[in-house]
Design an enzyme around this catalytic site. Structure first.
Site, PDB file in Angstrom:
ATOM      1  N   LEU A 267     -27.814  42.282  64.261  1.00 33.50           N
ATOM      2  CA  LEU A 267     -28.636  42.979  63.318  1.00 33.50           C
ATOM      3  C   LEU A 267     -29.806  41.269  63.278  1.00 33.50           C
ATOM      4  O   LEU A 267     -29.219  40.168  63.437  1.00 33.50           O
ATOM      5  CB  LEU A 267     -28.095  43.199  62.106  1.00 33.50           C
ATOM      6  CG  LEU A 267     -27.811  43.887  61.584  1.00 33.50           C
ATOM      7  CD1 LEU A 267     -27.348  43.987  60.359  1.00 33.50           C
ATOM      8  CD2 LEU A 267     -27.688  45.385  62.760  1.00 33.50           C
TER       9      LEU A 267
ATOM     10  N   ARG B 155     -35.027  32.201  53.281  1.00 35.78           N
ATOM     11  CA  ARG B 155     -34.398  31.168  52.804  1.00 35.78           C
ATOM     12  C   ARG B 155     -34.853  29.661  53.781  1.00 35.78           C
ATOM     13  O   ARG B 155     -34.686  28.999  53.434  1.00 35.78           O
ATOM     14  CB  ARG B 155     -32.781  31.776  52.790  1.00 35.78           C
ATOM     15  CG  ARG B 155     -33.198  32.202  51.220  1.00 35.78           C
ATOM     16  CD  ARG B 155     -31.855  33.189  51.335  1.00 35.78           C
ATOM     17  NE  ARG B 155     -31.113  34.184  51.990  1.00 35.78           N
ATOM     18  CZ  ARG B 155     -30.052  34.676  51.675  1.00 35.78           C
ATOM     19  NH1 ARG B 155     -28.765  34.392  51.251  1.00 35.78           N
ATOM     20  NH2 ARG B 155     -29.783  35.496  52.568  1.00 35.78           N
TER      21      ARG B 155
ATOM     22  N   GLN C  26     -36.550  47.638  63.498  1.00 34.39           N
ATOM     23  CA  GLN C  26     -36.956  47.973  61.891  1.00 34.39           C
ATOM     24  C   GLN C  26     -38.099  47.692  61.516  1.00 34.39           C
ATOM     25  O   GLN C  26     -38.336  46.384  61.363  1.00 34.39           O
ATOM     26  CB  GLN C  26     -34.988  47.806  61.674  1.00 34.39           C
ATOM     27  CG  GLN C  26     -35.401  48.179  60.201  1.00 34.39           C
ATOM     28  CD  GLN C  26     -33.932  47.157  59.592  1.00 34.39           C
ATOM     29  OE1 GLN C  26     -34.326  46.166  59.524  1.00 34.39           O
ATOM     30  NE2 GLN C  26     -34.021  47.308  58.128  1.00 34.39           N
TER      31      GLN C  26
ATOM     32  N   GLY D  41     -32.399  46.432  54.684  1.00 33.77           N
ATOM     33  CA  GLY D  41     -31.732  46.499  54.528  1.00 33.77           C
ATOM     34  C   GLY D  41     -30.439  46.444  55.216  1.00 33.77           C
ATOM     35  O   GLY D  41     -31.347  47.081  56.222  1.00 33.77           O
TER      36      GLY D  41
ATOM     37  N   GLY E 230     -20.809  38.684  50.336  1.00 37.34           N
ATOM     38  CA  GLY E 230     -19.930  39.641  49.900  1.00 37.34           C
ATOM     39  C   GLY E 230     -18.813  39.724  49.534  1.00 37.34           C
ATOM     40  O   GLY E 230     -18.037  38.857  50.417  1.00 37.34           O
TER      41      GLY E 230
ATOM     42  N   ASN F 135     -52.078   6.330  90.576  1.00 35.74           N
ATOM     43  CA  ASN F 135     -52.381   8.027  91.115  1.00 35.74           C
ATOM     44  C   ASN F 135     -53.102   9.320  90.677  1.00 35.74           C
ATOM     45  O   ASN F 135     -53.690   9.808  90.797  1.00 35.74           O
ATOM     46  CB  ASN F 135     -50.571   8.440  91.365  1.00 35.74           C
ATOM     47  CG  ASN F 135     -50.712   8.563  89.469  1.00 35.74           C
ATOM     48  OD1 ASN F 135     -50.695   7.693  88.740  1.00 35.74           O
ATOM     49  ND2 ASN F 135     -49.428  10.019  89.203  1.00 35.74           N
ATOM     50  N   TYR F 136     -53.827   8.074  89.460  1.00 32.32           N
ATOM     51  CA  TYR F 136     -55.105   9.104  88.370  1.00 32.32           C
ATOM     52  C   TYR F 136     -56.178   8.265  88.600  1.00 32.32           C
ATOM     53  O   TYR F 136     -56.081   6.667  88.105  1.00 32.32           O
ATOM     54  CB  TYR F 136     -53.945   9.509  87.638  1.00 32.32           C
ATOM     55  CG  TYR F 136     -54.819  10.294  86.017  1.00 32.32           C
ATOM     56  CD1 TYR F 136     -54.680  11.573  86.410  1.00 32.32           C
ATOM     57  CD2 TYR F 136     -54.601   9.711  85.280  1.00 32.32           C
ATOM     58  CE1 TYR F 136     -55.533  12.081  85.886  1.00 32.32           C
ATOM     59  CE2 TYR F 136     -55.538  10.493  84.141  1.00 32.32           C
ATOM     60  CZ  TYR F 136     -56.268  11.945  84.013  1.00 32.32           C
ATOM     61  OH  TYR F 136     -56.243  12.933  83.378  1.00 32.32           O
TER      62      TYR F 136
ATOM     63  N   ALA G 266     -46.724  -8.604  98.804  1.00 32.37           N
ATOM     64  CA  ALA G 266     -46.746  -9.093  97.535  1.00 32.37           C
ATOM     65  C   ALA G 266     -47.721  -8.988  96.603  1.00 32.37           C
ATOM     66  O   ALA G 266     -48.533 -10.149  97.753  1.00 32.37           O
ATOM     67  CB  ALA G 266     -45.504 -10.333  97.050  1.00 32.37           C
TER      68      ALA G 266
ATOM     69  N   ARG H 145     -55.090  -9.774  99.654  1.00 29.16           N
ATOM     70  CA  ARG H 145     -55.216 -10.206  97.903  1.00 29.16           C
ATOM     71  C   ARG H 145     -56.047 -11.523  98.384  1.00 29.16           C
ATOM     72  O   ARG H 145     -55.611 -12.160  99.533  1.00 29.16           O
ATOM     73  CB  ARG H 145     -53.360 -10.680  96.983  1.00 29.16           C
ATOM     74  CG  ARG H 145     -53.107 -11.574  98.601  1.00 29.16           C
ATOM     75  CD  ARG H 145     -51.337 -11.599  98.255  1.00 29.16           C
ATOM     76  NE  ARG H 145     -50.343 -12.945  99.071  1.00 29.16           N
ATOM     77  CZ  ARG H 145     -49.568 -13.210  99.390  1.00 29.16           C
ATOM     78  NH1 ARG H 145     -48.770 -12.301  97.927  1.00 29.16           N
ATOM     79  NH2 ARG H 145     -49.161 -13.820  99.879  1.00 29.16           N
TER      80      ARG H 145
HETATM   81  C1  UD1 Z   1     -24.959  39.939  54.433  1.00 34.72           C
HETATM   82  C2  UD1 Z   1     -24.223  40.581  54.274  1.00 34.72           C
HETATM   83  C3  UD1 Z   1     -22.730  40.292  53.636  1.00 34.72           C
HETATM   84  C4  UD1 Z   1     -22.035  39.431  54.134  1.00 34.72           C
HETATM   85  C5  UD1 Z   1     -22.877  37.839  55.082  1.00 34.72           C
HETATM   86  C6  UD1 Z   1     -22.298  37.503  56.267  1.00 34.72           C
HETATM   87  C7  UD1 Z   1     -25.463  42.626  53.866  1.00 34.72           C
HETATM   88  C8  UD1 Z   1     -26.037  43.485  52.593  1.00 34.72           C
HETATM   89  N1  UD1 Z   1     -24.623  41.637  52.745  1.00 34.72           N
HETATM   90  O1  UD1 Z   1     -25.731  38.788  53.470  1.00 34.72           O
HETATM   91  O2  UD1 Z   1     -21.792  40.729  52.797  1.00 34.72           O
HETATM   92  O3  UD1 Z   1     -21.204  38.368  53.056  1.00 34.72           O
HETATM   93  O4  UD1 Z   1     -24.315  38.711  55.549  1.00 34.72           O
HETATM   94  O5  UD1 Z   1     -23.303  36.522  55.983  1.00 34.72           O
HETATM   95  O6  UD1 Z   1     -25.169  42.866  54.224  1.00 34.72           O
HETATM   96  N2  UD1 Z   1     -30.934  42.086  58.809  1.00 34.72           N
HETATM   97  C9  UD1 Z   1     -31.702  42.980  59.149  1.00 34.72           C
HETATM   98  N3  UD1 Z   1     -33.008  43.498  58.425  1.00 34.72           N
HETATM   99  C10 UD1 Z   1     -32.585  44.016  57.111  1.00 34.72           C
HETATM  100  C11 UD1 Z   1     -32.217  42.765  57.162  1.00 34.72           C
HETATM  101  C12 UD1 Z   1     -31.202  41.956  57.164  1.00 34.72           C
HETATM  102  O7  UD1 Z   1     -31.996  43.025  60.895  1.00 34.72           O
HETATM  103  O8  UD1 Z   1     -33.599  44.785  56.798  1.00 34.72           O
HETATM  104  C13 UD1 Z   1     -30.338  41.216  59.506  1.00 34.72           C
HETATM  105  C14 UD1 Z   1     -30.808  40.105  59.722  1.00 34.72           C
HETATM  106  O9  UD1 Z   1     -31.693  39.453  60.383  1.00 34.72           O
HETATM  107  C15 UD1 Z   1     -29.815  38.546  59.044  1.00 34.72           C
HETATM  108  C16 UD1 Z   1     -28.286  39.713  59.410  1.00 34.72           C
HETATM  109  O10 UD1 Z   1     -29.581  40.984  59.194  1.00 34.72           O
HETATM  110  O11 UD1 Z   1     -29.047  38.836  60.847  1.00 34.72           O
HETATM  111  C17 UD1 Z   1     -27.813  39.785  57.994  1.00 34.72           C
HETATM  112  O12 UD1 Z   1     -28.971  39.642  56.747  1.00 34.72           O
HETATM  113  P1  UD1 Z   1     -29.232  39.397  55.612  1.00 34.72           P
HETATM  114  O13 UD1 Z   1     -29.973  38.658  54.474  1.00 34.72           O
HETATM  115  O14 UD1 Z   1     -28.526  37.362  56.213  1.00 34.72           O
HETATM  116  O15 UD1 Z   1     -27.988  39.154  54.827  1.00 34.72           O
HETATM  117  P2  UD1 Z   1     -26.983  38.389  54.245  1.00 34.72           P
HETATM  118  O16 UD1 Z   1     -27.246  38.043  52.587  1.00 34.72           O
HETATM  119  O17 UD1 Z   1     -25.898  37.124  54.373  1.00 34.72           O
HETATM  120 CA    CA Z   2     -27.120  35.746  56.312  1.00 35.75          CA
END
Ligand code: UD1
Ligand code: CA
Length: 466
Positions: free
Chosen positions: A8, A15, A72, A77, A139, A385-386, A422, A439
């Protein structure tokens, strides 16, 4: 069992407060998503799908052919993100690892353990968990009375009781591929963030009576998810320790690991010694028996066996066997040093080849040059050189001697075995074995020093009131 993976990497990473997309932030010089992909590949994934969104083109450009991609378009999510891979993986059978692009510290061994448990138990899902002293932001793993995993609750949806749980979801999972995509259809966005959570799949599978397991890592550092710059620096620290350890166990002496920074892709031979303040970056390859540092920064270089580099900066340079560089040298791109070359203090070399056994011992600039073997370039000698518009080349044959403070105004050639006196400013080529002197001839005036001093004193007395 066929092994696949979904990584993902579509989130923006708000942040991080950065112009750079989160998963491209480097940890020990390598983007986080690169670490994750390499780990997944090391466990034998036959198909790896990266879900891209924010910065899709940049992520794809970085990872190239090493993965398949799915877009995506809007980030609804992590569950929604995985669902995008259905078109590519939906009809496959086997084990699918899902891992976040922002967890660079997960190791292949851990992933291997996770998959082994999952496959041996015929589980529908196995989640990688860790116990954290400060679980805020992650989580929480909610277990039933039998100790089995019931569901995962996001921090923002936690009750007080749930928030007190210290076992967290690392964001890495193993799924039965068919069950994963079937369960994703049932995930809703009915939560405090109005997102489709991937962790909800765990609860869904469990409720329908499937086998759901938790696999706890005992190395909590592996589970760091990098959401902000604080976590980024933590991840950097742990990764650095891990890299240093690997090199030390591989036969490299690191005098002070705390002040030694080695990029993830750097290769170092045995019996090489790294002194404090050594920074090795990019695709640098260092041979055996080298001595590097103290205080040296080396990026994308090849350093051959037995070479020594101290207090110097090297970028895209090659250093030959048993060559010595520094202290205080600067080797810029295109520098190629032969065997046993000596580059001494305050010497800068750029786009230049310097043959075996040649010496540039002090205070020189050698740019756009081809220098033969056993050449001596004296203190302060430089290539000119330049001209403000063009770069021109200097060629120096084997065994030539360039005296101190010589200017070689390029384009110019100094033949093999030639001797440049030299202080000369050389504007015309010098043939092999010739002597060149360019020189003003010296003139001495006997006793004249006293006269000069008397004149200077008289001038001073005239101007200052007595
Ligand atoms: C997520 C988990 C959490 C876990 C934590 C561990 C979920 C809802 N929560 O939270 O339980 O403890 O990771 O690090 O999954 N991403 C997408 N598409 C989206 C949203 C996110 O590709 O729509 C990717 C982000 O780029 C990232 C990863 O998914 O690489 C995780 O997303 P992030 O928003 O960092 O989740 P956390 O809040 O850290
Ligand atoms: Ca994360």
């Amino acid at each position: 069992m066929k092994r696949m993976a979904v990584v993902l990497a579509a989130g923006q990473g708000k942040r991080m407060k950065s112009k750079l997309y989160k998963v491209l932030h480097p940890v020990c010089g390598k983007p986080m998503v690169g670490h994750v992909l390499d780990t997944v590949k090391a466990t034998g994934s036959e198909r790896t799908v990266v879900v891209v969104g924010h910065g899709a083109e940049k992520v794809k450009a970085y990872l190239g052919q090493s993965a398949e991609y799915v877009l995506q378009e809007t980030q609804l999510g992590t569950g929604h993100a995985v669902k995008q891979a259905k078109g590519l993986l939906g009809s496959e059978e086997g084990t699918t690892v899902v891992i976040c692009g922002d967890t660079p510290l997960v190791t292949a061994e851990t992933l291997e353990g996770l998959m082994a448990l999952h496959e041996s138990q015929n589980a529908a899902a196995t989640v990688l968990t860790a116990v954290m002293e400060q679980p805020a932001g992650y989580g929480r793993i909610i277990r039933g009375e039998d100790g089995g995993v019931l569901r995962i609750v996001e921090q923002k949806d936690c009750s007080e009781e749930e928030a007190a749980v210290h076992e967290i979801n690392t964001g890495t999972y193993c799924f039965d591929n068919a069950k994963l995509f079937a369960a994703l259809e049932k995930v809703t966005n009915n939560n405090n963030q109005q997102e489709y959570y991937l962790p909800d799949v765990i609860g869904i599978l469990r409720e329908q009576g499937d086998i759901v397991l938790g696999y706890q890592t005992n190395d909590v550092t592996e589970s760091i998810g990098v959401n902000d710059r604080l976590a980024l620096s933590e991840a950097e620290g742990y990764m650095r320790e891990r890299i240093n350890r690997r090199h030390m166990l591989g036969g490299v002496t690191i005098i002070d690991p705390a002040s030694t920074y080695i990029g993830a892709e750097v290769i170092i031979g045995t019996d090489t010694v790294l002194y404090p303040g050594t920074v090795l970056k990019g695709k640098t390859v260092i041979g055996e028996d080298c001595v590097i540092g103290p205080a040296s920064e080396i990026e994308d270089c090849v350093i051959k066996d037995g070479a020594a580099v101290k207090q110097s900066v090297l970028n895209q340079a090659q250093v030959g066997t048993r060559a010595t560089v520094g202290p205080f040298a600067y080797l810029r791109p295109g520098t190629v040093l032969g065997q046993e070359v000596k580059i001494g203090d305050f010497v800068e070399v750029k786009n230049a080849t310097i043959g075996d056994g040649s010496k540039v011992s002090h205070l020189s600039y050698v740019g756009d040059a081809e220098v033969g073997r056993n050449v001596n370039i004296g203190c302060g000698a430089i290539t000119v050189n330049y001209d403000g518009y063009n770069k021109s080349k200097t060629e120096i044959g084997d065994d030539a001697f360039i005296g101190s403070n010589v200017n070689l105004v390029a384009p110019v050639t100094v033949g093999r075995g030639a001797f440049v006196v030299a202080g000369s400013t050389i504007t015309r080529s010098v043939s092999a074995d010739d002597l060149a002197i360019a020189r003003v001839r010296q003139e001495n005036k006997p006793g004249y020093a006293e006269k000069i001093r008397a004149r200077a004193k008289a001038k001073k007395d005239q101007h200052s009131p007595s």
